[in-house]
Design a protein around this motif. Structure first.
Motif, PDB file in Angstrom:
ATOM      1  N   LYS A   1      36.267  -6.443 -16.419  1.00 13.75           N
ATOM      2  CA  LYS A   1      35.257  -6.593 -15.366  1.00 13.75           C
ATOM      3  C   LYS A   1      34.395  -5.341 -15.184  1.00 13.75           C
ATOM      4  O   LYS A   1      33.319  -5.407 -14.589  1.00 13.75           O
ATOM      5  CB  LYS A   1      35.953  -6.927 -14.041  1.00 13.75           C
ATOM      6  CG  LYS A   1      36.705  -8.262 -14.046  1.00 13.75           C
ATOM      7  CD  LYS A   1      35.760  -9.431 -14.114  1.00 13.75           C
ATOM      8  CE  LYS A   1      36.518 -10.764 -14.084  1.00 13.75           C
ATOM      9  NZ  LYS A   1      37.257 -10.983 -12.839  1.00 13.75           N
ATOM     10  N   ALA A   2      34.840  -4.194 -15.709  1.00 13.89           N
ATOM     11  CA  ALA A   2      34.072  -2.951 -15.566  1.00 13.89           C
ATOM     12  C   ALA A   2      33.206  -2.655 -16.783  1.00 13.89           C
ATOM     13  O   ALA A   2      32.465  -1.669 -16.791  1.00 13.89           O
ATOM     14  CB  ALA A   2      35.023  -1.778 -15.313  1.00 13.89           C
ATOM     15  N   SER A   3      33.296  -3.502 -17.794  1.00  7.04           N
ATOM     16  CA  SER A   3      32.568  -3.250 -19.039  1.00  7.04           C
ATOM     17  C   SER A   3      31.163  -3.834 -18.996  1.00  7.04           C
ATOM     18  O   SER A   3      30.926  -4.880 -18.393  1.00  7.04           O
ATOM     19  CB  SER A   3      33.334  -3.853 -20.212  1.00  7.04           C
ATOM     20  OG  SER A   3      32.604  -3.698 -21.416  1.00  7.04           O
ATOM     21  N   HIS A   4      30.228  -3.164 -19.667  1.00  5.74           N
ATOM     22  CA  HIS A   4      28.865  -3.679 -19.776  1.00  5.74           C
ATOM     23  C   HIS A   4      28.825  -4.992 -20.554  1.00  5.74           C
ATOM     24  O   HIS A   4      27.835  -5.720 -20.495  1.00  5.74           O
ATOM     25  CB  HIS A   4      27.966  -2.655 -20.482  1.00  5.74           C
ATOM     26  CG  HIS A   4      27.683  -1.451 -19.647  1.00  5.74           C
ATOM     27  ND1 HIS A   4      26.973  -0.357 -20.102  1.00  5.74           N
ATOM     28  CD2 HIS A   4      28.021  -1.152 -18.361  1.00  5.74           C
ATOM     29  CE1 HIS A   4      26.886   0.547 -19.158  1.00  5.74           C
ATOM     30  NE2 HIS A   4      27.515   0.092 -18.089  1.00  5.74           N
ATOM     31  N   SER A   5      29.878  -5.282 -21.287  1.00  9.05           N
ATOM     32  CA  SER A   5      29.929  -6.501 -22.102  1.00  9.05           C
ATOM     33  C   SER A   5      30.843  -7.567 -21.499  1.00  9.05           C
ATOM     34  O   SER A   5      31.254  -8.498 -22.190  1.00  9.05           O
ATOM     35  CB  SER A   5      30.394  -6.160 -23.520  1.00  9.05           C
ATOM     36  OG  SER A   5      31.659  -5.524 -23.491  1.00  9.05           O
ATOM     37  N   CYS A   6      31.152  -7.425 -20.218  1.00  8.11           N
ATOM     38  CA  CYS A   6      32.040  -8.390 -19.549  1.00  8.11           C
ATOM     39  C   CYS A   6      31.504  -9.813 -19.692  1.00  8.11           C
ATOM     40  O   CYS A   6      30.305 -10.070 -19.514  1.00  8.11           O
ATOM     41  CB  CYS A   6      32.162  -8.023 -18.071  1.00  8.11           C
ATOM     42  SG  CYS A   6      33.167  -9.163 -17.107  1.00  8.11           S
ATOM     43  N   GLY A   7      32.397 -10.732 -20.017  1.00  7.43           N
ATOM     44  CA  GLY A   7      32.012 -12.121 -20.172  1.00  7.43           C
ATOM     45  C   GLY A   7      31.190 -12.391 -21.413  1.00  7.43           C
ATOM     46  O   GLY A   7      30.529 -13.425 -21.508  1.00  7.43           O
TER      47      GLY A   7
ATOM     48  N   ILE B   1      31.683   5.163 -27.837  1.00  9.75           N
ATOM     49  CA  ILE B   1      31.827   4.883 -29.266  1.00  9.75           C
ATOM     50  C   ILE B   1      32.483   3.515 -29.409  1.00  9.75           C
ATOM     51  O   ILE B   1      33.548   3.256 -28.831  1.00  9.75           O
ATOM     52  CB  ILE B   1      32.680   5.957 -29.955  1.00  9.75           C
ATOM     53  CG1 ILE B   1      32.068   7.347 -29.738  1.00  9.75           C
ATOM     54  CG2 ILE B   1      32.803   5.665 -31.455  1.00  9.75           C
ATOM     55  CD1 ILE B   1      32.987   8.489 -30.117  1.00  9.75           C
ATOM     56  N   SER B   2      31.862   2.622 -30.180  1.00 10.34           N
ATOM     57  CA  SER B   2      32.385   1.270 -30.343  1.00 10.34           C
ATOM     58  C   SER B   2      33.688   1.272 -31.134  1.00 10.34           C
ATOM     59  O   SER B   2      33.883   2.078 -32.047  1.00 10.34           O
ATOM     60  CB  SER B   2      31.347   0.383 -31.041  1.00 10.34           C
ATOM     61  OG  SER B   2      31.129   0.828 -32.373  1.00 10.34           O
ATOM     62  N   SER B   3      34.577   0.354 -30.780  1.00 11.58           N
ATOM     63  CA  SER B   3      35.834   0.177 -31.507  1.00 11.58           C
ATOM     64  C   SER B   3      35.693  -1.040 -32.417  1.00 11.58           C
ATOM     65  O   SER B   3      34.616  -1.628 -32.521  1.00 11.58           O
ATOM     66  CB  SER B   3      36.992  -0.020 -30.527  1.00 11.58           C
ATOM     67  OG  SER B   3      36.861  -1.257 -29.858  1.00 11.58           O
ATOM     68  N   LYS B   4      36.785  -1.442 -33.057  1.00  8.63           N
ATOM     69  CA  LYS B   4      36.691  -2.582 -33.968  1.00  8.63           C
ATOM     70  C   LYS B   4      36.602  -3.912 -33.227  1.00  8.63           C
ATOM     71  O   LYS B   4      36.220  -4.918 -33.803  1.00  8.63           O
ATOM     72  CB  LYS B   4      37.869  -2.588 -34.941  1.00  8.63           C
ATOM     73  CG  LYS B   4      39.192  -3.059 -34.377  1.00  8.63           C
ATOM     74  CD  LYS B   4      40.223  -3.163 -35.495  1.00  8.63           C
ATOM     75  CE  LYS B   4      41.524  -3.786 -35.031  1.00  8.63           C
ATOM     76  NZ  LYS B   4      42.496  -3.930 -36.134  1.00  8.63           N
ATOM     77  N   GLU B   5      36.955  -3.904 -31.934  1.00  5.22           N
ATOM     78  CA  GLU B   5      36.874  -5.126 -31.135  1.00  5.22           C
ATOM     79  C   GLU B   5      35.440  -5.355 -30.672  1.00  5.22           C
ATOM     80  O   GLU B   5      34.776  -4.439 -30.196  1.00  5.22           O
ATOM     81  CB  GLU B   5      37.791  -5.009 -29.919  1.00  5.22           C
ATOM     82  CG  GLU B   5      39.249  -4.820 -30.277  1.00  5.22           C
ATOM     83  CD  GLU B   5      40.011  -4.158 -29.151  1.00  5.22           C
ATOM     84  OE1 GLU B   5      40.846  -4.832 -28.541  1.00  5.22           O
ATOM     85  OE2 GLU B   5      39.764  -2.979 -28.887  1.00  5.22           O
ATOM     86  N   SER B   6      34.970  -6.560 -30.797  1.00  3.67           N
ATOM     87  CA  SER B   6      33.602  -6.895 -30.412  1.00  3.67           C
ATOM     88  C   SER B   6      33.371  -6.616 -28.929  1.00  3.67           C
ATOM     89  O   SER B   6      34.098  -7.104 -28.071  1.00  3.67           O
ATOM     90  CB  SER B   6      33.323  -8.366 -30.712  1.00  3.67           C
ATOM     91  OG  SER B   6      32.008  -8.712 -30.354  1.00  3.67           O
ATOM     92  N   GLY B   7      32.365  -5.805 -28.618  1.00  7.54           N
ATOM     93  CA  GLY B   7      32.016  -5.515 -27.239  1.00  7.54           C
ATOM     94  C   GLY B   7      32.860  -4.465 -26.564  1.00  7.54           C
ATOM     95  O   GLY B   7      32.700  -4.222 -25.364  1.00  7.54           O
ATOM     96  N   ALA B   8      33.747  -3.806 -27.279  1.00  3.48           N
ATOM     97  CA  ALA B   8      34.629  -2.792 -26.691  1.00  3.48           C
ATOM     98  C   ALA B   8      34.222  -1.398 -27.152  1.00  3.48           C
ATOM     99  O   ALA B   8      33.773  -1.204 -28.280  1.00  3.48           O
ATOM    100  CB  ALA B   8      36.077  -3.067 -27.083  1.00  3.48           C
ATOM    101  N   ALA B   9      34.378  -0.426 -26.260  1.00  2.23           N
ATOM    102  CA  ALA B   9      33.962   0.945 -26.596  1.00  2.23           C
ATOM    103  C   ALA B   9      34.763   1.963 -25.799  1.00  2.23           C
ATOM    104  O   ALA B   9      35.314   1.657 -24.737  1.00  2.23           O
ATOM    105  CB  ALA B   9      32.471   1.130 -26.328  1.00  2.23           C
ATOM    106  N   VAL B  10      34.803   3.173 -26.325  1.00  3.57           N
ATOM    107  CA  VAL B  10      35.493   4.293 -25.681  1.00  3.57           C
ATOM    108  C   VAL B  10      34.457   5.264 -25.127  1.00  3.57           C
ATOM    109  O   VAL B  10      33.546   5.694 -25.846  1.00  3.57           O
ATOM    110  CB  VAL B  10      36.401   5.034 -26.685  1.00  3.57           C
ATOM    111  CG1 VAL B  10      36.988   6.300 -26.055  1.00  3.57           C
ATOM    112  CG2 VAL B  10      37.521   4.124 -27.166  1.00  3.57           C
ATOM    113  N   LEU B  11      34.588   5.586 -23.859  1.00  2.00           N
ATOM    114  CA  LEU B  11      33.730   6.574 -23.212  1.00  2.00           C
ATOM    115  C   LEU B  11      34.370   7.950 -23.362  1.00  2.00           C
ATOM    116  O   LEU B  11      35.552   8.127 -23.044  1.00  2.00           O
ATOM    117  CB  LEU B  11      33.562   6.243 -21.727  1.00  2.00           C
ATOM    118  CG  LEU B  11      32.897   7.316 -20.851  1.00  2.00           C
ATOM    119  CD1 LEU B  11      31.419   7.450 -21.198  1.00  2.00           C
ATOM    120  CD2 LEU B  11      33.072   6.993 -19.367  1.00  2.00           C
TER     121      LEU B  11
END
Length: 225
Positions: A56-62, A93-103
């Motif tokens: 719910k806190a991600s820019h790519s939520c939903g 930095i994006s991870s291998k999961e679609s829409g997931a990233a590390v700040l």
């Protein structure tokens, strides 16, 4: 620093799930090469992960996908630099999961400290003498390392031809010798209460460059050591 031999991370090093990558980055060295050839280096000491679709806190939520957050859906190791409060940048930095990233939340300055100071333009005399104040926050590290949306967004850190920004492994730094604090993320109190409390922020216990300590979580680390 000139006598230290760092190894640049490769494509396979970024091909990790988000939480794994957030922990993996701790102790690694973020390196920035400026146009005039000057080198800036800082050890990554604090990270947060944003898990994408369900978060719910991600820019790519939903599954939200926009021109702004497109880097979150690009190949692992892609820089996602966005502006917050209309004036500051945050570096993910994006991870291998679609829409997931590390700040990246905080760095411990290692090289090019005087240049970082000039970028930060710190006026407080006490802070000028304390390098730990230079990169102890996501926007502070972007200013100190000259990381902006216009120069780093969508840059792939695994591209060996990229001579602007990359991450290196420090063979002399062993994370297993240190304790890692796992706690809640910062600045997301208005999102779903469950996600606001999720332990998705990680930092190296005892490091002086952390953006914000969680003393309650640190007590749990003390019990385990």
């Amino acid at each position: 620093m000139n006598n230290v031999s760092f190894t640049r991370l490769l494509t396979e090093d970024f091909n990790r799930e988000c939480k794994d990558m957030a922990l993996y980055f701790l102790g690694k060295v973020l390196t920035r090469k400026l146009e005039d050839g000057r080198i800036l280096r800082g050890r990554i000491v604090e990270t947060e992960c944003y898990l994408g679709n369900e978060d719910k806190a991600s820019h790519s939520c939903g599954g939200r996908r926009t021109p702004r957050n497109e880097p979150m859906y690009m190949s692992a190791g892609t820089c996602y630099v966005y502006q917050t409060y209309g004036m500051y940048y945050c570096f993910n930095i994006s991870s291998k999961e679609s829409g997931a990233a590390v700040l990246l939340r905080a760095l411990e300055p290692l090289e090019g400290i005087d240049t970082m100071k000039s970028f930060r333009n710190i006026r407080n005399e006490k802070q000028k003498e304390n390098p730990h104040c230079l990169c102890n926050g996501p926007s502070k590290l972007c200013i100190a390392m000259d990381i902006r949306k216009e120069n780093c967004n969508k840059l792939n850190l695994s591209d060996q031809e990229n001579e602007m920004l990359w991450i290196e492994d420090d063979p002399d730094f062993k994370l297993e010798k240190f304790s890692v604090v796992e706690t809640s993320r910062i600045g997301i109190d208005k999102v779903d209460p469950e996600w606001a409390k999720m332990p998705l922020r990680f930092y190296i216990y005892g490091n002086g460059s952390i953006s914000k300590r969680d003393r309650k979580a640190e007590k749990l680390v003390d019990k385990d050591t």
